[in-house]
Design an enzyme around this catalytic site. Structure first.
Site, PDB file in Angstrom:
ATOM      1  N   ASP A  96       0.816  -1.220   0.000  1.00 32.15           N
ATOM      2  CA  ASP A  96       0.000   0.000   0.000  1.00 32.15           C
ATOM      3  C   ASP A  96       0.845   1.263   0.000  1.00 32.15           C
ATOM      4  OD1 ASP A  96       0.774  -0.540   2.627  1.00 32.15           O
ATOM      5  OD2 ASP A  96      -1.161   0.012   3.500  1.00 32.15           O
ATOM      6  N   GLY A 155      -3.157  -5.301  18.260  1.00 30.86           N
ATOM      7  CA  GLY A 155      -1.833  -5.788  17.898  1.00 30.86           C
ATOM      8  C   GLY A 155      -1.813  -7.099  17.154  1.00 30.86           C
ATOM      9  N   GLY A 165      -2.771  -7.505  13.944  1.00 33.47           N
ATOM     10  CA  GLY A 165      -2.752  -7.320  12.506  1.00 33.47           C
ATOM     11  C   GLY A 165      -4.131  -7.227  11.890  1.00 33.47           C
ATOM     12  N   SER A 177      -6.102  -4.425  12.319  1.00 35.12           N
ATOM     13  CA  SER A 177      -6.404  -2.995  12.177  1.00 35.12           C
ATOM     14  C   SER A 177      -7.317  -2.461  13.263  1.00 35.12           C
ATOM     15  CB  SER A 177      -6.989  -2.697  10.788  1.00 35.12           C
ATOM     16  OG  SER A 177      -6.060  -3.002   9.784  1.00 35.12           O
ATOM     17  N   SER A 178      -6.986  -2.769  14.498  1.00 33.64           N
ATOM     18  CA  SER A 178      -7.758  -2.237  15.614  1.00 33.64           C
ATOM     19  C   SER A 178      -7.683  -0.717  15.663  1.00 33.64           C
ATOM     20  CB  SER A 178      -7.263  -2.838  16.934  1.00 33.64           C
ATOM     21  OG  SER A 178      -5.882  -2.567  17.130  1.00 33.64           O
ATOM     22  N   SER A 179      -6.532  -0.149  15.355  1.00 35.82           N
ATOM     23  CA  SER A 179      -6.389   1.308  15.414  1.00 35.82           C
ATOM     24  C   SER A 179      -7.196   1.972  14.297  1.00 35.82           C
ATOM     25  CB  SER A 179      -4.920   1.713  15.331  1.00 35.82           C
ATOM     26  OG  SER A 179      -4.321   1.267  14.131  1.00 35.82           O
ATOM     27  N   GLU A 228      -3.227   8.562  11.887  1.00 36.58           N
ATOM     28  CA  GLU A 228      -2.204   7.581  12.252  1.00 36.58           C
ATOM     29  C   GLU A 228      -0.808   8.040  11.833  1.00 36.58           C
ATOM     30  OE1 GLU A 228      -1.869   2.845  12.849  1.00 36.58           O
ATOM     31  OE2 GLU A 228      -3.730   3.900  12.438  1.00 36.58           O
ATOM     32  N   ASP A 286      -5.747  -0.025   5.560  1.00 38.41           N
ATOM     33  CA  ASP A 286      -6.552  -0.345   6.737  1.00 38.41           C
ATOM     34  C   ASP A 286      -7.775   0.547   6.830  1.00 38.41           C
ATOM     35  OD1 ASP A 286      -4.452  -2.024   7.175  1.00 38.41           O
ATOM     36  OD2 ASP A 286      -3.686  -0.983   8.938  1.00 38.41           O
ATOM     37  N   TYR A 346       8.923  -1.470  10.887  1.00 34.62           N
ATOM     38  CA  TYR A 346       7.997  -1.070   9.822  1.00 34.62           C
ATOM     39  C   TYR A 346       8.562   0.135   9.075  1.00 34.62           C
ATOM     40  CZ  TYR A 346       3.423  -0.140   7.641  1.00 34.62           C
ATOM     41  OH  TYR A 346       2.397   0.052   6.751  1.00 34.62           O
TER      42      TYR A 346
END
Length: 382
Positions: free
Chosen positions: A37, A121, A123, A125-127, A159, A171, A223
């Site tokens: 992405d 955490g 993977g 996409s909780s945020s 973010e 996300d 990352y």
């Protein structure tokens, strides 16, 4: 727990009254297309039933008051005091106000109650779910008229610019734009989207999610390092982004890069983009065997070239394949999180048992598992 009722109760405890509305935004699974992405490439996520829920009302001043049902904590601040930081769970919400105001939108204060069943955490996409549910709510409450893709971009701005995690758009776009029964093909350069039918159950298949319990953080250095490597490789190749390099004749093209590490990073991204396009074609012809092969090849590329897997996800993938899965791959940013397993429905029990045994035998706790079903994106519940 019914999270819509939970946030309603929490909101009443915070304010003594009812909210103007309750909103929901889902987490996501990326079927294939990892770390493409932010390279202007292609991704193929779908939304999960698990989601963030938010009860919200406007205030007539510039105060923001937030209660987290999950943490049992409250946070309060003033719009004038917002400044980029990644200190605490509330940054993902406070940052949305900051991003909207930075973009010129007339947003005032609000009272908010938040709950989520998207694992943190893992993977999934909780945020992004948290960011998107608030963007969705504020867009409605303040009648901002922002279209869904622009809302996703603003959530990503939260973010990137406020929390400080250099993530791409996938996300937030998935949380905003996915539809039930489909995966979302997203061109991360043009921001064009296409809804690709995804109904494995109709073909005797299921997508099992295995949460390894190993946690990661997008704000961590690994990352950002991968992203910097890709940008360096693109500069050396003389292209705007790795998306612009064709998969054909790749070895010869990459031979000119200055470092073998850059070769591996670029090879993953370029071949992964090609796998996304092949996966879309496979789904359109209901070829789940081909999809499984692409998923497994994606994991091998993440393990060997991008070097973002770790022992628990590699163990899960290999164990699932040995137990009858037709495809398996890590999903998400890497260094832990969840594994997607594509398998015949009748094999799910044996695969789950085999993975559990492998974890216990290696001294790990048994992993959590669930069957993923493509679900709807963000929206207002009432």
């Amino acid at each position: 727990m019914n999270l819509d009722l939970a946030v309603l109760d929490a909101f009443r405890g915070l304010t003594g009254g009812d909210p103007e509305g309750i909103w929901r935004a889902p987490g996501r699974i990326n079927l294939i297309g990892e770390h493409t992405d932010y390279n202007d490439g292609f991704v193929l996520p779908f939304a999960l039933p698990q989601a963030a829920y938010l009860a919200a009302s406007r205030r007539d001043d510039n105060r923001i008051r937030i209660v987290s049902v999950d943490l049992g904590e409250r946070f309060e601040t003033d719009l004038a005091d917002l400044a980029p930081n990644h200190d605490g769970w509330h940054a993902y919400l406070a940052g949305v106000f900051w991003a909207l105001r930075e973009a010129g939108h007339d947003v005032g204060g609000a009272d908010l109650a938040l709950a989520s069943d998207v694992p943190i955490g893992a993977g999934l996409s909780s945020s992004a779910a948290i960011e998107c549910v608030l963007v969705e709510a504020l867009n409605d409450l303040y009648d901002l008229g922002i279209d869904p893709m622009a809302r996703a971009v603003l959530a990503r701005r939260t973010e990137n610019g406020y929390v400080g995690a250099p993530t791409g758009l996938m996300d937030q776009a998935a949380s905003m734009l996915c539809t039930a029964g489909h995966a979302l093909f997203l061109d991360c350069r043009s921001l064009s989207v296409d809804q690709v039918p995804l109904d494995p159950g109709a073909h005797g298949r299921a997508i099992l999610v295995v949460d390894t319990g190993t946690r990661h953080s997008h704000a961590g250095g690994e990352y950002a390092t991968r992203r910097a490597d890709c940008e360096q490789a693109a500069r050396e190749l003389g292209v705007p982004a790795l998306r612009d390099v064709a998969a054909d004749g790749l070895d010869e093209r990459l031979a000119g890069l200055s470092d073998e590490r850059l070769v591996r990073r670029a090879r993953h991204v370029i071949t992964e983009n090609d796998r996304v396009l092949q996966a879309c074609a496979a789904l359109r012809r209901d070829d789940f065997a081909a999809l499984g092969e692409l998923m497994t090849a994606s994991h091998a590329s993440m393990r060997g070239d991008y070097e973002i897997t770790e022992e628990s996800v590699d163990l899960t993938v290999q164990t699932a394949l040995d137990a009858g899965a037709t495809g398996a791959r890590m999903t998400g940013g890497g260094f832990g999180g969840c594994v997607l397993v594509l398998a015949p429905v009748e094999s799910l029990g044996a695969i789950t048992a085999a993975v559990t045994t492998a974890f216990v035998d290696s001294g790990r706790s048994a992993p959590a598992t669930f069957v993923a079903r493509p679900s709807a994106g963000a929206g207002r519940l009432n």
